[in-house]
Write a protein that holds these residues in place. Structure first.
Motif, PDB file in Angstrom:
ATOM      1  N   LYS A  70       0.816  -1.222   0.000  1.00  0.00           N
ATOM      2  CA  LYS A  70       0.000   0.000   0.000  1.00  0.00           C
ATOM      3  C   LYS A  70       0.842   1.261   0.000  1.00  0.00           C
ATOM      4  O   LYS A  70       0.571   2.189  -0.747  1.00  0.00           O
ATOM      5  CB  LYS A  70      -0.935  -0.002   1.198  1.00  0.00           C
ATOM      6  CG  LYS A  70      -1.958  -1.109   1.126  1.00  0.00           C
ATOM      7  CD  LYS A  70      -2.827  -1.130   2.348  1.00  0.00           C
ATOM      8  CE  LYS A  70      -3.784  -2.322   2.234  1.00  0.00           C
ATOM      9  NZ  LYS A  70      -4.457  -2.590   3.484  1.00  0.00           N
ATOM     10  N   ASP A  71       1.869   1.300   0.844  1.00  0.00           N
ATOM     11  CA  ASP A  71       2.641   2.540   0.957  1.00  0.00           C
ATOM     12  C   ASP A  71       4.158   2.333   0.900  1.00  0.00           C
ATOM     13  O   ASP A  71       4.923   3.284   0.974  1.00  0.00           O
ATOM     14  CB  ASP A  71       2.269   3.298   2.225  1.00  0.00           C
ATOM     15  CG  ASP A  71       2.517   2.515   3.500  1.00  0.00           C
ATOM     16  OD1 ASP A  71       3.222   1.481   3.460  1.00  0.00           O
ATOM     17  OD2 ASP A  71       2.000   2.932   4.550  1.00  0.00           O
ATOM     18  N   GLY A  72       4.619   1.082   0.781  1.00  0.00           N
ATOM     19  CA  GLY A  72       6.042   0.796   0.621  1.00  0.00           C
ATOM     20  C   GLY A  72       6.859   0.764   1.889  1.00  0.00           C
ATOM     21  O   GLY A  72       8.061   0.510   1.851  1.00  0.00           O
ATOM     22  N   ARG A  73       6.238   0.990   3.034  1.00  0.00           N
ATOM     23  CA  ARG A  73       7.025   1.023   4.276  1.00  0.00           C
ATOM     24  C   ARG A  73       7.579  -0.367   4.582  1.00  0.00           C
ATOM     25  O   ARG A  73       6.940  -1.367   4.307  1.00  0.00           O
ATOM     26  CB  ARG A  73       6.213   1.580   5.435  1.00  0.00           C
ATOM     27  CG  ARG A  73       5.173   0.676   5.995  1.00  0.00           C
ATOM     28  CD  ARG A  73       4.325   1.382   7.067  1.00  0.00           C
ATOM     29  NE  ARG A  73       3.424   0.474   7.719  1.00  0.00           N
ATOM     30  CZ  ARG A  73       2.349  -0.076   7.187  1.00  0.00           C
ATOM     31  NH1 ARG A  73       2.026   0.193   5.948  1.00  0.00           N
ATOM     32  NH2 ARG A  73       1.590  -0.906   7.873  1.00  0.00           N
ATOM     33  N   PRO A  74       8.792  -0.408   5.163  1.00  0.00           N
ATOM     34  CA  PRO A  74       9.364  -1.706   5.535  1.00  0.00           C
ATOM     35  C   PRO A  74       8.606  -2.276   6.731  1.00  0.00           C
ATOM     36  O   PRO A  74       8.344  -1.561   7.700  1.00  0.00           O
ATOM     37  CB  PRO A  74      10.814  -1.372   5.888  1.00  0.00           C
ATOM     38  CG  PRO A  74      10.808   0.077   6.239  1.00  0.00           C
ATOM     39  CD  PRO A  74       9.691   0.700   5.465  1.00  0.00           C
ATOM     40  N   LEU A  75       8.240  -3.540   6.647  1.00  0.00           N
ATOM     41  CA  LEU A  75       7.471  -4.185   7.703  1.00  0.00           C
ATOM     42  C   LEU A  75       8.339  -5.071   8.586  1.00  0.00           C
ATOM     43  O   LEU A  75       8.123  -5.170   9.780  1.00  0.00           O
ATOM     44  CB  LEU A  75       6.323  -4.997   7.102  1.00  0.00           C
ATOM     45  CG  LEU A  75       5.326  -4.186   6.274  1.00  0.00           C
ATOM     46  CD1 LEU A  75       4.356  -5.108   5.556  1.00  0.00           C
ATOM     47  CD2 LEU A  75       4.589  -3.191   7.155  1.00  0.00           C
ATOM     48  N   GLY A  77      12.476  -7.402   8.360  1.00  0.00           N
ATOM     49  CA  GLY A  77      13.625  -7.791   7.555  1.00  0.00           C
ATOM     50  C   GLY A  77      14.721  -6.745   7.578  1.00  0.00           C
ATOM     51  O   GLY A  77      14.735  -5.849   8.422  1.00  0.00           O
ATOM     52  N   ALA A  78      15.645  -6.857   6.632  1.00  0.00           N
ATOM     53  CA  ALA A  78      16.873  -6.069   6.631  1.00  0.00           C
ATOM     54  C   ALA A  78      16.679  -4.592   6.290  1.00  0.00           C
ATOM     55  O   ALA A  78      17.368  -3.736   6.828  1.00  0.00           O
ATOM     56  CB  ALA A  78      17.871  -6.689   5.657  1.00  0.00           C
ATOM     57  N   SER A  79      15.746  -4.274   5.404  1.00  0.00           N
ATOM     58  CA  SER A  79      15.606  -2.884   4.959  1.00  0.00           C
ATOM     59  C   SER A  79      14.938  -2.017   6.012  1.00  0.00           C
ATOM     60  O   SER A  79      13.913  -2.388   6.590  1.00  0.00           O
ATOM     61  CB  SER A  79      14.810  -2.805   3.658  1.00  0.00           C
ATOM     62  OG  SER A  79      14.771  -1.462   3.211  1.00  0.00           O
ATOM     63  N   LYS A  80      15.516  -0.851   6.214  1.00  0.00           N
ATOM     64  CA  LYS A  80      14.911   0.154   7.093  1.00  0.00           C
ATOM     65  C   LYS A  80      14.303   1.286   6.268  1.00  0.00           C
ATOM     66  O   LYS A  80      13.638   2.163   6.794  1.00  0.00           O
ATOM     67  CB  LYS A  80      15.958   0.733   8.061  1.00  0.00           C
ATOM     68  CG  LYS A  80      16.644  -0.323   8.908  1.00  0.00           C
ATOM     69  CD  LYS A  80      15.642  -1.121   9.735  1.00  0.00           C
ATOM     70  CE  LYS A  80      16.336  -2.203  10.530  1.00  0.00           C
ATOM     71  NZ  LYS A  80      15.584  -3.424  10.625  1.00  0.00           N
ATOM     72  N   ARG A  81      14.558   1.260   4.954  1.00  0.00           N
ATOM     73  CA  ARG A  81      14.041   2.303   4.053  1.00  0.00           C
ATOM     74  C   ARG A  81      12.850   1.758   3.271  1.00  0.00           C
ATOM     75  O   ARG A  81      12.816   0.583   2.924  1.00  0.00           O
ATOM     76  CB  ARG A  81      15.129   2.754   3.084  1.00  0.00           C
ATOM     77  CG  ARG A  81      16.268   3.475   3.798  1.00  0.00           C
ATOM     78  CD  ARG A  81      17.297   3.960   2.827  1.00  0.00           C
ATOM     79  NE  ARG A  81      17.865   2.800   2.143  1.00  0.00           N
ATOM     80  CZ  ARG A  81      18.631   2.859   1.078  1.00  0.00           C
ATOM     81  NH1 ARG A  81      18.952   4.008   0.546  1.00  0.00           N
ATOM     82  NH2 ARG A  81      19.108   1.769   0.526  1.00  0.00           N
ATOM     83  N   PRO A  82      11.885   2.613   2.958  1.00  0.00           N
ATOM     84  CA  PRO A  82      10.724   2.176   2.184  1.00  0.00           C
ATOM     85  C   PRO A  82      11.073   1.992   0.712  1.00  0.00           C
ATOM     86  O   PRO A  82      12.078   2.505   0.225  1.00  0.00           O
ATOM     87  CB  PRO A  82       9.728   3.319   2.367  1.00  0.00           C
ATOM     88  CG  PRO A  82      10.578   4.522   2.606  1.00  0.00           C
ATOM     89  CD  PRO A  82      11.791   4.018   3.353  1.00  0.00           C
ATOM     90  N   ILE A  83      10.204   1.274   0.038  1.00  0.00           N
ATOM     91  CA  ILE A  83      10.304   1.141  -1.413  1.00  0.00           C
ATOM     92  C   ILE A  83       9.217   2.023  -2.025  1.00  0.00           C
ATOM     93  O   ILE A  83       8.145   2.193  -1.439  1.00  0.00           O
ATOM     94  CB  ILE A  83      10.145  -0.333  -1.861  1.00  0.00           C
ATOM     95  CG1 ILE A  83      10.508  -0.470  -3.333  1.00  0.00           C
ATOM     96  CG2 ILE A  83       8.734  -0.850  -1.587  1.00  0.00           C
ATOM     97  CD1 ILE A  83      10.721  -1.904  -3.762  1.00  0.00           C
TER      98      ILE A  83
END
Length: 106
Positions: A70-75, A77-83
């Protein structure tokens, strides 16, 4: 951004280039598509190869980052940045992609 609507099977994912950007398209049937930047914001893995749609999440299988469709926020896992997520509108044989965050595409 506007792209020619590709012929795709339900559930298929495809990398398309639009104005110099790589976009991942996932076709859900009818006129329903998901679209994201094709590179994972964690370490740049190619999501057309390593991305999987699971319910309401896009999962990068390189390092198991999970993103909200919906908004790309990291839920998790490794990524702290949104997609970046794109809203997709179908107009005839074209797809119109607009970033969900409202920021112009780079």
């Amino acid at each position: 951004m506007i792209v020619q609507k590709p012929e795709m099977r339900v559930g298929e994912k495809r990398k398309v280039e639009v104005q110099g950007s790589e976009i991942l398209l996932i076709y859900l049937g009818g006129e329903r598509y998901f679209a994201f930047d094709n590179k994972c914001p964690h370490l740049g893995c190619d999501l057309s190869k390593y991305g999987v749609l699971i319910r309401e999440e896009l999962v990068c299988q390189c390092h198991f980052s999970h993103f909200s469709v919906k908004d790309g926020r990291p839920l998790k896992g490794a990524s702290k940045r949104p997609i970046r997520v794109y809203r997709v509108e179908v107009e005839g044989d074209k797809l119109i992609l607009n970033p969900v965050d409202g920021k112009p595409s780079q």
